[in-house]
Write a protein that holds these residues in place. Sequence first.
Motif, PDB file in Angstrom:
ATOM      1  N   GLN A   1       0.858  -1.179   0.000  1.00  0.00           N
ATOM      2  CA  GLN A   1       0.000   0.000   0.000  1.00  0.00           C
ATOM      3  C   GLN A   1       0.899   1.235   0.000  1.00  0.00           C
ATOM      4  N   SER A   2       0.875   2.006  -1.097  1.00  0.00           N
ATOM      5  CA  SER A   2       1.787   3.141  -1.228  1.00  0.00           C
ATOM      6  C   SER A   2       1.586   4.179  -0.130  1.00  0.00           C
ATOM      7  N   LEU A   3       0.346   4.395   0.297  1.00  0.00           N
ATOM      8  CA  LEU A   3       0.098   5.371   1.351  1.00  0.00           C
ATOM      9  C   LEU A   3       0.725   4.926   2.667  1.00  0.00           C
ATOM     10  N   VAL A   4       0.725   3.616   2.902  1.00  0.00           N
ATOM     11  CA  VAL A   4       1.337   3.090   4.114  1.00  0.00           C
ATOM     12  C   VAL A   4       2.838   3.302   4.094  1.00  0.00           C
ATOM     13  N   SER A   5       3.487   2.970   2.982  1.00  0.00           N
ATOM     14  CA  SER A   5       4.938   3.134   2.905  1.00  0.00           C
ATOM     15  C   SER A   5       5.335   4.598   3.031  1.00  0.00           C
ATOM     16  N   ASP A   6       4.534   5.501   2.470  1.00  0.00           N
ATOM     17  CA  ASP A   6       4.828   6.925   2.601  1.00  0.00           C
ATOM     18  C   ASP A   6       4.680   7.396   4.044  1.00  0.00           C
ATOM     19  N   ALA A   7       3.645   6.879   4.737  1.00  0.00           N
ATOM     20  CA  ALA A   7       3.441   7.255   6.134  1.00  0.00           C
ATOM     21  C   ALA A   7       4.584   6.734   7.003  1.00  0.00           C
TER      22      ALA A   7
ATOM     23  N   SER B   1       2.738  -5.384   5.445  1.00  0.00           N
ATOM     24  CA  SER B   1       1.761  -6.056   4.587  1.00  0.00           C
ATOM     25  C   SER B   1       0.853  -6.937   5.424  1.00  0.00           C
ATOM     26  N   GLU B   2      -0.378  -7.107   4.960  1.00  0.00           N
ATOM     27  CA  GLU B   2      -1.293  -8.029   5.623  1.00  0.00           C
ATOM     28  C   GLU B   2      -0.944  -9.481   5.318  1.00  0.00           C
ATOM     29  N   LEU B   3      -0.221  -9.722   4.236  1.00  0.00           N
ATOM     30  CA  LEU B   3       0.173 -11.080   3.853  1.00  0.00           C
ATOM     31  C   LEU B   3      -1.030 -12.003   3.730  1.00  0.00           C
TER      32      LEU B   3
ATOM     33  N   LEU C   1       6.002  -6.053   9.571  1.00  0.00           N
ATOM     34  CA  LEU C   1       4.902  -5.555  10.399  1.00  0.00           C
ATOM     35  C   LEU C   1       3.605  -5.957   9.710  1.00  0.00           C
ATOM     36  N   THR C   2       2.772  -6.736  10.392  1.00  0.00           N
ATOM     37  CA  THR C   2       1.584  -7.261   9.732  1.00  0.00           C
ATOM     38  C   THR C   2       0.385  -7.315  10.675  1.00  0.00           C
ATOM     39  N   GLY C   3      -0.785  -7.180  10.076  1.00  0.00           N
ATOM     40  CA  GLY C   3      -2.030  -7.332  10.829  1.00  0.00           C
ATOM     41  C   GLY C   3      -2.508  -8.758  10.876  1.00  0.00           C
TER      42      GLY C   3
END
Length: 230
Positions: A18-24, A65-67, A90-92
């Motif tokens: 998710q590009s927004l996640v990596s930017d955050a 990633s949620e993987l 880091l994953t949910g």
Amino acid sequence: MTGSRRRSRLRVAVASDQSLVSDAVRTALAERGFEPVVLRWPGEVLPRPRQPVRRGPVDVGLLVSELDRRARIRAAGLVMRRGSAPWAVLTGAPRGPLWGAALEGGAGVVLSSETSLEDVIATLQRLARGQTTMPEADQRVLRAAWDEQRHRDQVLRERAGSLTPREREVLLLLYSGEPVGRIAALFDVSPATVRSQVKSVLRKLEVNSQLAAVAAVRALLDDAADEVRS
């Protein structure tokens, strides 16, 4: 000493589907004094670079990633095998087989997405120093869980191969939440016919309930997605 060791700031590779996640994540790490570098996720098309990327080695990596799909698990492995830096994931995903998949893909440690930023930073610092942050016993248990999951998925795919095209359609519609009556109307058949097809699906998949059959659809969807990408 290498250039990496002479730097006062740790250089952290950041990757996410998710590009927004990596930017955050990049922003949060930069504010904490790190030098983050966002890596392109396999298959991702970027209209322009998110940031000026300076070439050179990184000290440690953080993958988010949620993987939750086989494609994401494979992509995560590709990212982590790009270089020699240790990686934290880091994953949910709940602790279990998917954590084992991340370890199998090259992660040195897997963290829950509920982990605080301070603990994530402490983990990255330990990894960069070459310190083990996840007990070997835990890693073995998680890897074994992933091996068992892969075996179950393979058995399921083999059983699913015996389904007729109509049975596959019925199963996918059930997965989408369609009731038997609606499926019967879509195919212009009686509900009794659909129930008979459902019974055949349960028998071929060797499961005891419609719920278990619906839960098994993930393997079929993953295979279909693989066929589209190939």
